[in-house]
Enzyme design. Sequence first.
Site, PDB file in Angstrom:
ATOM      1  N   ALA A 118     -26.169  85.241  17.310  1.00 23.62           N
ATOM      2  CA  ALA A 118     -26.218  86.649  17.764  1.00 23.62           C
ATOM      3  C   ALA A 118     -26.059  87.588  16.568  1.00 23.62           C
ATOM      4  CB  ALA A 118     -25.112  86.900  18.788  1.00 23.62           C
ATOM      5  N   TYR A 143     -22.764  83.099  15.784  1.00 26.68           N
ATOM      6  CA  TYR A 143     -23.488  83.221  14.509  1.00 26.68           C
ATOM      7  C   TYR A 143     -24.950  83.626  14.756  1.00 26.68           C
ATOM      8  CZ  TYR A 143     -25.002  81.766   9.787  1.00 26.68           C
ATOM      9  OH  TYR A 143     -25.520  81.722   8.510  1.00 26.68           O
ATOM     10  N   ASN A 155     -24.737  90.075   1.876  1.00 25.43           N
ATOM     11  CA  ASN A 155     -24.718  88.602   1.860  1.00 25.43           C
ATOM     12  C   ASN A 155     -23.474  88.015   2.517  1.00 25.43           C
ATOM     13  OD1 ASN A 155     -25.297  85.791   0.532  1.00 25.43           O
ATOM     14  ND2 ASN A 155     -23.249  86.366  -0.202  1.00 25.43           N
ATOM     15  N   SER A 202     -18.703  86.199  -4.856  1.00 25.51           N
ATOM     16  CA  SER A 202     -17.955  85.426  -5.854  1.00 25.51           C
ATOM     17  C   SER A 202     -18.339  83.954  -5.845  1.00 25.51           C
ATOM     18  CB  SER A 202     -16.453  85.608  -5.657  1.00 25.51           C
ATOM     19  OG  SER A 202     -16.089  85.238  -4.364  1.00 25.51           O
ATOM     20  N   SER A 255     -30.361  84.431   8.759  1.00 29.95           N
ATOM     21  CA  SER A 255     -30.376  82.962   8.800  1.00 29.95           C
ATOM     22  C   SER A 255     -31.470  82.483   9.743  1.00 29.95           C
ATOM     23  CB  SER A 255     -29.023  82.446   9.318  1.00 29.95           C
ATOM     24  OG  SER A 255     -29.104  81.069   9.627  1.00 29.95           O
ATOM     25  N   ILE A 294     -29.481  75.423   2.844  1.00 27.03           N
ATOM     26  CA  ILE A 294     -29.366  75.667   1.406  1.00 27.03           C
ATOM     27  C   ILE A 294     -28.212  74.829   0.870  1.00 27.03           C
ATOM     28  CG2 ILE A 294     -28.998  77.423  -0.377  1.00 27.03           C
ATOM     29  CD1 ILE A 294     -31.614  77.797   1.309  1.00 27.03           C
TER      30      ILE A 294
HETATM   31  P1  NAP Z   1     -20.096  80.869   1.395  1.00 31.10           P
HETATM   32  O1  NAP Z   1     -20.187  79.946   0.221  1.00 31.10           O
HETATM   33  O2  NAP Z   1     -19.117  80.576   2.465  1.00 31.10           O
HETATM   34  O3  NAP Z   1     -19.857  82.350   0.851  1.00 31.10           O
HETATM   35  C1  NAP Z   1     -19.715  83.430   1.726  1.00 31.10           C
HETATM   36  C2  NAP Z   1     -19.062  84.541   0.980  1.00 31.10           C
HETATM   37  O4  NAP Z   1     -18.906  85.666   1.875  1.00 31.10           O
HETATM   38  C3  NAP Z   1     -17.657  84.192   0.480  1.00 31.10           C
HETATM   39  O5  NAP Z   1     -17.522  84.637  -0.849  1.00 31.10           O
HETATM   40  C4  NAP Z   1     -16.729  84.994   1.406  1.00 31.10           C
HETATM   41  O6  NAP Z   1     -15.537  85.433   0.792  1.00 31.10           O
HETATM   42  C5  NAP Z   1     -17.601  86.192   1.689  1.00 31.10           C
HETATM   43  N1  NAP Z   1     -17.161  86.943   2.870  1.00 31.10           N
HETATM   44  C6  NAP Z   1     -17.066  86.518   4.135  1.00 31.10           C
HETATM   45  N2  NAP Z   1     -16.635  87.503   4.927  1.00 31.10           N
HETATM   46  C7  NAP Z   1     -16.438  88.585   4.125  1.00 31.10           C
HETATM   47  C8  NAP Z   1     -16.007  89.917   4.330  1.00 31.10           C
HETATM   48  N3  NAP Z   1     -15.650  90.349   5.552  1.00 31.10           N
HETATM   49  N4  NAP Z   1     -15.943  90.759   3.280  1.00 31.10           N
HETATM   50  C9  NAP Z   1     -16.288  90.347   2.030  1.00 31.10           C
HETATM   51  N5  NAP Z   1     -16.707  89.093   1.776  1.00 31.10           N
HETATM   52  C10 NAP Z   1     -16.782  88.223   2.801  1.00 31.10           C
HETATM   53  O7  NAP Z   1     -21.512  80.984   2.141  1.00 31.10           O
HETATM   54  P2  NAP Z   1     -23.006  80.816   1.600  1.00 31.10           P
HETATM   55  O8  NAP Z   1     -23.486  79.496   2.043  1.00 31.10           O
HETATM   56  O9  NAP Z   1     -23.109  81.183   0.182  1.00 31.10           O
HETATM   57  O10 NAP Z   1     -23.748  81.921   2.511  1.00 31.10           O
HETATM   58  C11 NAP Z   1     -24.041  83.221   2.048  1.00 31.10           C
HETATM   59  C12 NAP Z   1     -24.843  83.928   3.146  1.00 31.10           C
HETATM   60  O11 NAP Z   1     -26.014  83.189   3.436  1.00 31.10           O
HETATM   61  C13 NAP Z   1     -24.066  84.060   4.455  1.00 31.10           C
HETATM   62  O12 NAP Z   1     -24.356  85.298   5.058  1.00 31.10           O
HETATM   63  C14 NAP Z   1     -24.638  82.918   5.294  1.00 31.10           C
HETATM   64  O13 NAP Z   1     -24.536  83.181   6.669  1.00 31.10           O
HETATM   65  C15 NAP Z   1     -26.080  82.909   4.818  1.00 31.10           C
HETATM   66  N6  NAP Z   1     -26.754  81.628   5.029  1.00 31.10           N
HETATM   67  C16 NAP Z   1     -26.346  80.495   4.386  1.00 31.10           C
HETATM   68  C17 NAP Z   1     -27.024  79.310   4.599  1.00 31.10           C
HETATM   69  C18 NAP Z   1     -26.643  78.020   3.895  1.00 31.10           C
HETATM   70  O14 NAP Z   1     -27.270  76.990   4.131  1.00 31.10           O
HETATM   71  N7  NAP Z   1     -25.649  78.014   3.021  1.00 31.10           N
HETATM   72  C19 NAP Z   1     -28.104  79.269   5.475  1.00 31.10           C
HETATM   73  C20 NAP Z   1     -28.492  80.442   6.122  1.00 31.10           C
HETATM   74  C21 NAP Z   1     -27.817  81.621   5.877  1.00 31.10           C
HETATM   75  P3  NAP Z   1     -14.133  84.653   1.052  1.00 31.10           P
HETATM   76  O15 NAP Z   1     -14.271  83.379   0.279  1.00 31.10           O
HETATM   77  O16 NAP Z   1     -13.126  85.585   0.502  1.00 31.10           O
HETATM   78  O17 NAP Z   1     -14.029  84.457   2.528  1.00 31.10           O
END
Ligand code: NAP
Length: 247
Positions: A157, A155, A90, A14, A142, A188
């Site tokens: 692990a 994270y 994701n 979302s 990541s 990102i």
């Molecule tokens: P984000 O904006 O925090 O979005 C994460 C999404 O995951 C949120 O919509 C959250 O929903 C959902 N979520 C978390 N736990 C969940 C569960 N148990 N069931 C269903 N939905 C769940 O994070 P993002 O930055 O877009 O990151 C997306 C992915 O990329 C993640 O796996 C993150 O580790 C990875 N990543 C991000 C970066 C970066 O720089 N942003 C770098 C490396 C890797 P709620 O809002 O309802 O909690």
Amino acid sequence: MKFQGSNVLITGASKGIGAQIAKTLAGYGLKVWINYRSKPEIADALQKEIESNGGKAAVIKFDASVEEEFVSAIKVIVESDGTLNYLVNNAGITNDKLALRMSVGDFESVIDANLKSCFIGCREALKIMSKQRFGSVVNIASIIGERGNMGQSNYAASKGGMIAMSKSFAYEGAPRNVRFNCITPGFIKSDMTDELKPEVAESYMKNIPLTRFGEASDVAEAVAFLLSEHSNYITGEVLKVNGGLYM
Ligand code: NAP
């Protein structure tokens, strides 16, 4: 970009990177299933945005770390569309603390949200995709899962586990033409990076050879490639999307 399949489920879609993945894949003609856990209004708005641009989208609520919820959501998708061709794991969280201050509960919460959810998704996808002798799964790990980081032992692990686990799934899926790959994003642009003071952001960027933070679209286009027919001979791979920060 060419796709053999027609639909995709994206967990945690979302907002953030997941939302951009949904928009990009819908733009390439796939029907996207937008998973959300909280805040249905954001998921609904994303669905409307995609549909108003001529794409196909549906929303589906579940907590990806709860086995029954994830399994029954996939059932709903298969009953609706007759198939599930692609999955993007994701959904993810952080809960950063120095290891000396990290409780087992802090550790487990991140493993459950990131690694356990990914396992459930990969297993269920493999069941369905094996039968149809076709499918592709992309797991969003990541850079931290590759190099570790201070205050992120949980994270790191979870994301390192996703990488190793994806390779194991790649072995099991390969005889049935089901591919499993990982993407490892670096920095990102997100709500978090937007809040950094300019001088702090600049100091981070100095270490990135391409001298900028990545866009969510940089990750989304890499996902599209790994799902598409253009990567048909790629499985068990880890694609870095990090501007050269870790090579
Ligand atoms: P984000 O904006 O925090 O979005 C994460 C999404 O995951 C949120 O919509 C959250 O929903 C959902 N979520 C978390 N736990 C969940 C569960 N148990 N069931 C269903 N939905 C769940 O994070 P993002 O930055 O877009 O990151 C997306 C992915 O990329 C993640 O796996 C993150 O580790 C990875 N990543 C991000 C970066 C970066 O720089 N942003 C770098 C490396 C890797 P709620 O809002 O309802 O909690």
